[in-house]
Enzyme design. Structure first.
Site, PDB file in Angstrom:
ATOM      1  N   THR A 131       0.821  -1.212   0.000  1.00  0.00           N
ATOM      2  CA  THR A 131       0.000   0.000   0.000  1.00  0.00           C
ATOM      3  C   THR A 131       0.855   1.263   0.000  1.00  0.00           C
ATOM      4  O   THR A 131       1.989   1.255   0.495  1.00  0.00           O
ATOM      5  CB  THR A 131      -0.901  -0.009   1.257  1.00  0.00           C
ATOM      6  OG1 THR A 131      -1.459   1.285   1.446  1.00  0.00           O
ATOM      7  CG2 THR A 131      -0.096  -0.338   2.521  1.00  0.00           C
ATOM      8  N   ASP A 132       0.282   2.350  -0.506  1.00  0.00           N
ATOM      9  CA  ASP A 132       0.980   3.640  -0.446  1.00  0.00           C
ATOM     10  C   ASP A 132       1.023   4.185   0.983  1.00  0.00           C
ATOM     11  O   ASP A 132       1.764   5.130   1.270  1.00  0.00           O
ATOM     12  CB  ASP A 132       0.309   4.669  -1.382  1.00  0.00           C
ATOM     13  CG  ASP A 132      -1.134   4.979  -1.021  1.00  0.00           C
ATOM     14  OD1 ASP A 132      -1.720   4.267  -0.170  1.00  0.00           O
ATOM     15  OD2 ASP A 132      -1.691   5.948  -1.585  1.00  0.00           O
ATOM     16  N   GLU A 133       0.231   3.575   1.896  1.00  0.00           N
ATOM     17  CA  GLU A 133       0.170   4.118   3.261  1.00  0.00           C
ATOM     18  C   GLU A 133       1.493   3.940   4.010  1.00  0.00           C
ATOM     19  O   GLU A 133       1.726   4.585   5.026  1.00  0.00           O
ATOM     20  CB  GLU A 133      -1.012   3.493   4.016  1.00  0.00           C
ATOM     21  CG  GLU A 133      -2.321   3.776   3.296  1.00  0.00           C
ATOM     22  CD  GLU A 133      -3.594   3.358   4.038  1.00  0.00           C
ATOM     23  OE1 GLU A 133      -3.571   3.320   5.272  1.00  0.00           O
ATOM     24  OE2 GLU A 133      -4.600   3.096   3.357  1.00  0.00           O
ATOM     25  N   TYR A 156      -1.892  -0.385  10.876  1.00  0.00           N
ATOM     26  CA  TYR A 156      -1.994  -1.083   9.577  1.00  0.00           C
ATOM     27  C   TYR A 156      -0.779  -0.778   8.713  1.00  0.00           C
ATOM     28  O   TYR A 156      -0.094  -1.688   8.227  1.00  0.00           O
ATOM     29  CB  TYR A 156      -3.290  -0.666   8.853  1.00  0.00           C
ATOM     30  CG  TYR A 156      -3.291  -1.029   7.373  1.00  0.00           C
ATOM     31  CD1 TYR A 156      -3.290  -2.363   6.958  1.00  0.00           C
ATOM     32  CD2 TYR A 156      -3.306  -0.029   6.394  1.00  0.00           C
ATOM     33  CE1 TYR A 156      -3.283  -2.692   5.598  1.00  0.00           C
ATOM     34  CE2 TYR A 156      -3.307  -0.360   5.040  1.00  0.00           C
ATOM     35  CZ  TYR A 156      -3.281  -1.686   4.643  1.00  0.00           C
ATOM     36  OH  TYR A 156      -3.273  -2.015   3.305  1.00  0.00           O
ATOM     37  N   LYS A 160       2.299  -3.183   7.260  1.00  0.00           N
ATOM     38  CA  LYS A 160       2.595  -3.376   5.837  1.00  0.00           C
ATOM     39  C   LYS A 160       4.041  -2.934   5.531  1.00  0.00           C
ATOM     40  O   LYS A 160       4.738  -3.559   4.739  1.00  0.00           O
ATOM     41  CB  LYS A 160       1.607  -2.598   4.957  1.00  0.00           C
ATOM     42  CG  LYS A 160       0.191  -3.129   4.965  1.00  0.00           C
ATOM     43  CD  LYS A 160       0.026  -4.535   4.392  1.00  0.00           C
ATOM     44  CE  LYS A 160       0.250  -4.625   2.907  1.00  0.00           C
ATOM     45  NZ  LYS A 160      -0.099  -5.974   2.384  1.00  0.00           N
TER      46      LYS A 160
HETATM   47  P1  NAD Z   1      -9.367  -7.733   2.039  1.00  0.00           P
HETATM   48  O1  NAD Z   1      -9.416  -7.447   3.509  1.00  0.00           O
HETATM   49  O2  NAD Z   1     -10.595  -7.510   1.221  1.00  0.00           O
HETATM   50  O3  NAD Z   1      -8.937  -9.259   1.793  1.00  0.00           O
HETATM   51  C1  NAD Z   1      -7.903  -9.868   2.517  1.00  0.00           C
HETATM   52  C2  NAD Z   1      -7.988 -11.377   2.256  1.00  0.00           C
HETATM   53  O4  NAD Z   1      -6.907 -11.999   2.968  1.00  0.00           O
HETATM   54  C3  NAD Z   1      -9.282 -12.011   2.762  1.00  0.00           C
HETATM   55  O5  NAD Z   1      -9.802 -12.895   1.791  1.00  0.00           O
HETATM   56  C4  NAD Z   1      -8.840 -12.774   4.000  1.00  0.00           C
HETATM   57  O6  NAD Z   1      -9.639 -13.933   4.264  1.00  0.00           O
HETATM   58  C5  NAD Z   1      -7.407 -13.134   3.652  1.00  0.00           C
HETATM   59  N1  NAD Z   1      -6.584 -13.352   4.854  1.00  0.00           N
HETATM   60  C6  NAD Z   1      -6.477 -12.527   5.933  1.00  0.00           C
HETATM   61  N2  NAD Z   1      -5.664 -13.086   6.846  1.00  0.00           N
HETATM   62  C7  NAD Z   1      -5.217 -14.254   6.319  1.00  0.00           C
HETATM   63  C8  NAD Z   1      -4.343 -15.288   6.790  1.00  0.00           C
HETATM   64  N3  NAD Z   1      -3.770 -15.210   8.002  1.00  0.00           N
HETATM   65  N4  NAD Z   1      -4.114 -16.356   5.996  1.00  0.00           N
HETATM   66  C9  NAD Z   1      -4.720 -16.454   4.768  1.00  0.00           C
HETATM   67  N5  NAD Z   1      -5.573 -15.517   4.288  1.00  0.00           N
HETATM   68  C10 NAD Z   1      -5.816 -14.434   5.049  1.00  0.00           C
HETATM   69  O7  NAD Z   1      -8.138  -6.901   1.495  1.00  0.00           O
HETATM   70  P2  NAD Z   1      -7.988  -6.089   0.131  1.00  0.00           P
HETATM   71  O8  NAD Z   1      -8.563  -4.738   0.304  1.00  0.00           O
HETATM   72  O9  NAD Z   1      -8.418  -6.939  -0.986  1.00  0.00           O
HETATM   73  O10 NAD Z   1      -6.393  -5.924   0.094  1.00  0.00           O
HETATM   74  C11 NAD Z   1      -5.574  -6.961  -0.458  1.00  0.00           C
HETATM   75  C12 NAD Z   1      -4.118  -6.558  -0.326  1.00  0.00           C
HETATM   76  O11 NAD Z   1      -3.879  -5.340  -1.024  1.00  0.00           O
HETATM   77  C13 NAD Z   1      -3.653  -6.310   1.112  1.00  0.00           C
HETATM   78  O12 NAD Z   1      -2.362  -6.815   1.259  1.00  0.00           O
HETATM   79  C14 NAD Z   1      -3.691  -4.799   1.254  1.00  0.00           C
HETATM   80  O13 NAD Z   1      -2.731  -4.368   2.193  1.00  0.00           O
HETATM   81  C15 NAD Z   1      -3.316  -4.365  -0.152  1.00  0.00           C
HETATM   82  N6  NAD Z   1      -3.859  -3.060  -0.572  1.00  0.00           N
HETATM   83  C16 NAD Z   1      -5.178  -2.775  -0.414  1.00  0.00           C
HETATM   84  C17 NAD Z   1      -5.669  -1.538  -0.868  1.00  0.00           C
HETATM   85  C18 NAD Z   1      -7.135  -1.185  -0.754  1.00  0.00           C
HETATM   86  O14 NAD Z   1      -7.518  -0.056  -1.071  1.00  0.00           O
HETATM   87  N7  NAD Z   1      -8.020  -2.102  -0.353  1.00  0.00           N
HETATM   88  C19 NAD Z   1      -4.811  -0.621  -1.458  1.00  0.00           C
HETATM   89  C20 NAD Z   1      -3.444  -0.957  -1.603  1.00  0.00           C
HETATM   90  C21 NAD Z   1      -2.988  -2.189  -1.161  1.00  0.00           C
HETATM   91  P1  TYD Z   2     -11.050   3.660   4.245  1.00  0.00           P
HETATM   92  O1  TYD Z   2     -11.990   3.272   3.158  1.00  0.00           O
HETATM   93  O2  TYD Z   2     -11.170   3.014   5.586  1.00  0.00           O
HETATM   94  O3  TYD Z   2      -9.557   3.502   3.659  1.00  0.00           O
HETATM   95  P2  TYD Z   2      -8.139   4.061   4.242  1.00  0.00           P
HETATM   96  O4  TYD Z   2      -8.284   4.340   5.688  1.00  0.00           O
HETATM   97  O5  TYD Z   2      -7.214   2.911   3.979  1.00  0.00           O
HETATM   98  O6  TYD Z   2      -7.801   5.268   3.416  1.00  0.00           O
HETATM   99  O7  TYD Z   2     -11.191   5.231   4.474  1.00  0.00           O
HETATM  100  C1  TYD Z   2     -11.041   6.145   3.404  1.00  0.00           C
HETATM  101  C2  TYD Z   2     -11.128   7.537   3.990  1.00  0.00           C
HETATM  102  O8  TYD Z   2     -12.470   7.748   4.448  1.00  0.00           O
HETATM  103  C3  TYD Z   2     -10.236   7.746   5.200  1.00  0.00           C
HETATM  104  O9  TYD Z   2      -9.737   9.081   5.176  1.00  0.00           O
HETATM  105  C4  TYD Z   2     -11.168   7.570   6.390  1.00  0.00           C
HETATM  106  C5  TYD Z   2     -12.500   8.041   5.854  1.00  0.00           C
HETATM  107  N1  TYD Z   2     -13.695   7.354   6.411  1.00  0.00           N
HETATM  108  C6  TYD Z   2     -14.761   8.117   6.892  1.00  0.00           C
HETATM  109  O10 TYD Z   2     -14.728   9.358   6.903  1.00  0.00           O
HETATM  110  N2  TYD Z   2     -15.852   7.437   7.368  1.00  0.00           N
HETATM  111  C7  TYD Z   2     -15.942   6.079   7.384  1.00  0.00           C
HETATM  112  O11 TYD Z   2     -16.958   5.509   7.847  1.00  0.00           O
HETATM  113  C8  TYD Z   2     -14.838   5.319   6.861  1.00  0.00           C
HETATM  114  C9  TYD Z   2     -14.870   3.823   6.874  1.00  0.00           C
HETATM  115  C10 TYD Z   2     -13.731   6.003   6.386  1.00  0.00           C
END
Ligand code: NAD
Ligand code: TYD
Length: 348
Positions: A131-133, A156, A160
């Site tokens: 992630t960019d975070e 988080y 990461k």
């Molecule tokens: P998500 O929470 O939707 O899915 C995570 C998956 O991992 C789930 O299916 C869960 O069952 C599985 N999992 C969790 N713990 C596990 C374990 N111990 N063993 C096996 N499986 C396990 O997450 P997402 O939003 O799809 O993100 C996927 C990846 O991309 C993550 O690594 C996250 O850090 C990264 N990412 C997410 C975003 C975003 O905006 N969602 C952006 C950048 C990077």
């Molecule tokens: P989120 O979707 O949780 O992603 P991330 O924290 O990884 O960026 O949140 C996106 C943005 O929205 C973040 O600045 C937090 C804000 N947010 C709210 O204002 N209300 C909410 O209920 C949630 C879940 C997030």
């Protein structure tokens, strides 16, 4: 089989889009979706491809050393794309240890399994999806590049960042062939409705409050999930080993503006009067340590791998709202907890 690719976290939001893309696009690869099915894992996300001959699901926790070894052996894994993680910042604030267990210890456990199995396999690849975070929080100017120093601010992002460091340490110490990508906020179909965009769509449907943290001034860069999956495909096949690629949407929005936009779209789609859904907006206590702004400079992947997003935000958000409205059963299954029964019914 040309390759046997282990995709972890394939039942989650981004993972399911990556698994679908690879299963459909590469019939000569075996795709093993390894996922322990936490609350975020939903095999219904993949019901359209679960019968394909090149797809396998394996219910395994990445912290389970023996089961991991068995999977590497059984399927003669050639490559890993690692997405399994705890992914929600708010959950990391209330339960940081579970993020350390999965994102840090789980990743190291997976790295060990890969390193041990690949001793004699020169062409393996360990792809870590991050992630960019990890770069921390930006002020109103500037962008994250691949050279921005790590400065994670939430449990988080700290977990990461630690996992990114371990992947690089395994490359340096043991010669692991790896690549990392750091992406901005994703949105699209199948996202668990705890994240901002699906939460708003769901709450408007239910007539519930739309909680906006603080003043809603925080800025995120949003990317449609299928564009991220396409980027992962490119980095996997063409990325330089040992390198990092930033992936972003060139699409910054203040949270309050996104929430208002979703309200407008939902008013139109649900046949409500203009301004009706916006009445649900409720400003609530800010998230602890809330990062102000994320913004990605995606010039490297753009120039080296010719990647850029296909969806505009207008088309992507419209598609996303349509998907949630058309997939009532998915949303109610997820919110009622019924989706947890899918594994028992189909694989049990
Ligand atoms: P998500 O929470 O939707 O899915 C995570 C998956 O991992 C789930 O299916 C869960 O069952 C599985 N999992 C969790 N713990 C596990 C374990 N111990 N063993 C096996 N499986 C396990 O997450 P997402 O939003 O799809 O993100 C996927 C990846 O991309 C993550 O690594 C996250 O850090 C990264 N990412 C997410 C975003 C975003 O905006 N969602 C952006 C950048 C990077
Ligand atoms: P989120 O979707 O949780 O992603 P991330 O924290 O990884 O960026 O949140 C996106 C943005 O929205 C973040 O600045 C937090 C804000 N947010 C709210 O204002 N209300 C909410 O209920 C949630 C879940 C997030």
């Amino acid at each position: 089989m040309k390759k046997s690719v282990l995709i972890t976290g394939g039942a989650g939001f981004i993972g399911s889009h990556v698994v679908r893309l690879f299963v459909n696009k590469y019939p000569d690869y075996r795709i093993i979706n390894l996922d322990c099915l936490t609350y975020a894992g939903n095999l219904e996300n993949l019901s359209d491809i679960e019968d394909k001959p090149n797809y396998v699901f394996s219910k395994v926790d990445i912290n389970d050393t023996q089961r991991l070894e068995q999977v590497f052996n059984d399927y003669q894994i050639t490559d890993v794309i690692h997405l399994a993680a705890e992914s929600h910042v708010d959950r990391s604030i209330s339960d940081p240890l579970s993020f350390v267990k999965t994102n840090v210890m789980g990743t190291v456990n997976l790295l060990n399994a890969a390193k041990n199995f690949w001793k004699d396999l020169p062409n393996h690849l360990f792809y870590h999806v991050s992630t960019d975070e990890v770069y921390g929080s930006l002020d109103h100017g500037g962008y994250f590049t691949e050279h921005t120093p790590y400065d994670p601010q939430s449990p988080y992002s700290a977990s990461k960042a630690a996992s990114d460091h371990f992947v690089r340490a395994y490359a340096n110490t043991y010669g692991l062939r790896m690549v990392i990508s750091n992406c901005s906020n994703n949105y699209g179909p199948n996202q668990f409705p705890e994240k901002l965009i699906p939460l708003c769509i769901h709450n408007i449907k239910e007539g519930k409050a739309l909680p906006v943290y603080g003043k809603g001034e925080n800025v995120r860069d949003w990317l449609y999930v299928e564009d991220h999956a396409r980027a992962i495909d490119l980095v996997f096949h063409k990325g330089k080993k040992g390198e990092t690629y930033n992936i972003g949407g060139f699409n910054e929005w203040k949270n309050i503006d996104i929430v208002k936009l979703i309200c407008q779209i939902m008013d139109r789609k649900m046949g409500k009067e203009d301004g009706e859904s916006a009445k649900l907006i409720t400003f609530v206590k800010d998230r602890a340590g809330h990062d102000l702004r994320y913004a990605i400079d995606a010039a490297k992947i753009n120039s080296e791998l010719a990647w850029s997003p296909v969806q505009t935000f207008e088309s992507g958000i419209e598609k996303t709202v349509n998907w949630y409205l058309e997939n009532e059963a998915w949303l109610s299954g997820v919110t009622s907890g019924d989706y947890l029964k899918y594994y028992q019914q189909h694989y049990g």
